[in-house]
Design a protein around this motif. Structure first.
Motif: not given
Ligand SMILES: [Zn+2]
Length: 336
Positions: A278-282
């Motif tokens: 999971v990558v924290a691209l918000s």
């Protein structure tokens, strides 16, 4: 409090006397659609049937045409407004302003006859969203809890690129996200010179075409049902596939899988399975960004959106405590 702004139990953000944003309201003649995400579209059919005009940016109209079908918006009176273009209705003026969120997204400013500036941020991300001064501010609350702080924003994109590059050495890479964010990732990879073909299903393909039409640069992408893409999939050649979050149980099970999620705060990425990250691209501000927006907008009153997913109660409390500005969550209790 004179009620120049509110959020109804149906999720409509009311500004001034005439405007309801992002949900249907029985008495308001104008409906504004701030962007094409589904939590900002409830009651759109009713608005088209009942409102004098449904207002949105041209890009949002194009996205809704793809997501809902080209006939959907034809059942009502749609008025497209470019950023900063003024729309006068009665004794009030309405303008839409850029926000960094997804293509076409806007914040909404109503200026009333008494000169009050009533603003709804909708969903936004700093630092690229311009902060607009207001008297009454309605703000999104996705990461309204003080624990929702991301100290690692700058590294996320490069980590994403290197995860993809490492994965491509072994075969295909599957990326999962929501509409708009998928295209943002395509653009990030294209800029980072990841030059393998991108493979996308039909809806993602069509949303991507709209994004390109509005100036995004996404690189070369193929329809997953096409011959060239099918051949690559069969041969397990290196490619990057982009699918909507909803498809993640069904495709790319044997590949390296990367999910984009804003709900990651411990670090820029996390391994969730042998072949999955999971990558924290918000595309939302974290808590500090929300507070910064309020501080620089200098409102006399803040309403925190307690209808959509987020933490409106905690954010209102922190705004009062940290900035000494009256703030209240609306509607008082979130719908079940
Ligand atoms: Zn959104």
């Amino acid at each position: 409090m004179s009620l120049k702004a509110a959020v109804t139990t149906r999720g409509a953000v009311l500004l001034g006397k005439y405007v309801a944003c992002d949900a249907f309201d029985e008495v308001r003649p104008l409906r504004v659609v701030t962007h094409a995400h589904s939590d900002h579209l409830p009651g759109l059919r009713e608005s088209l049937e009942n409102c004098e005009a449904v207002v949105m940016t041209p890009a949002t109209k194009h996205l809704i045409d793809v997501l809902k079908g080209p006939l959907f918006l034809m059942t009502g009176e749609v008025k497209t407004l470019r950023y900063e273009e003024e729309f006068a209705y009665g004794d009030e003026r309405l303008t839409l302003h850029y926000v960094d969120h997804i293509l076409g997204a806007a914040q909404v400013l109503v200026e009333d006859a008494e000169g009050a500036r009533i603003l709804y941020t909708s969903d936004f991300r700093l630092p690229e969203t311009p902060i607009i001064e207001s008297d009454i501010l309605v703000i999104e609350t996705t990461y309204g809890n003080p624990s929702r702080v991301r100290p690692f924003k700058k590294t996320v994109k490069s980590i994403l690129v290197s995860l993809v590059e490492q994965g491509l050495k072994k075969g295909p890479v599957y990326l999962f996200g929501y509409h708009g964010k998928i295209q943002e990732v395509m653009e990030i990879l294209h800029r980072a010179k990841v030059r393998v073909p991108f493979v996308v299903p039909e809806k993602v393909f069509r949303v991507s075409k709209i994004c390109e039409r509005h100036g995004m640069r996404l690189g070369r992408y193929l329809l997953s049902s096409g011959e060239e893409a099918q051949l690559m999939v069969q041969r397990r050649e290196p490619y990057v596939a982009f699918y909507h979050m909803g498809s993640r149980r069904y495709v790319g099970k044997d590949a390296l899988r990367i999910c984009m999620s804003g709900w990651e705060f411990e670090g820029p990425y996390r391994r969730t399975a042998e072949n999955e990250y999971v990558v924290a691209l918000s595309d939302h501000s974290d808590f500090k960004g929300l507070i910064r927006y309020v501080k620089e907008s200098k409102p006399k009153l803040v309403i925190t959106d307690n209808y959509r997913v987020g933490d409106a109660v905690a954010l209102a409390k922190e705004i009062q405590k940290q900035l000494n500005i009256p703030a209240r969550p609306l509607p008082p209790r979130r719908n079940p």
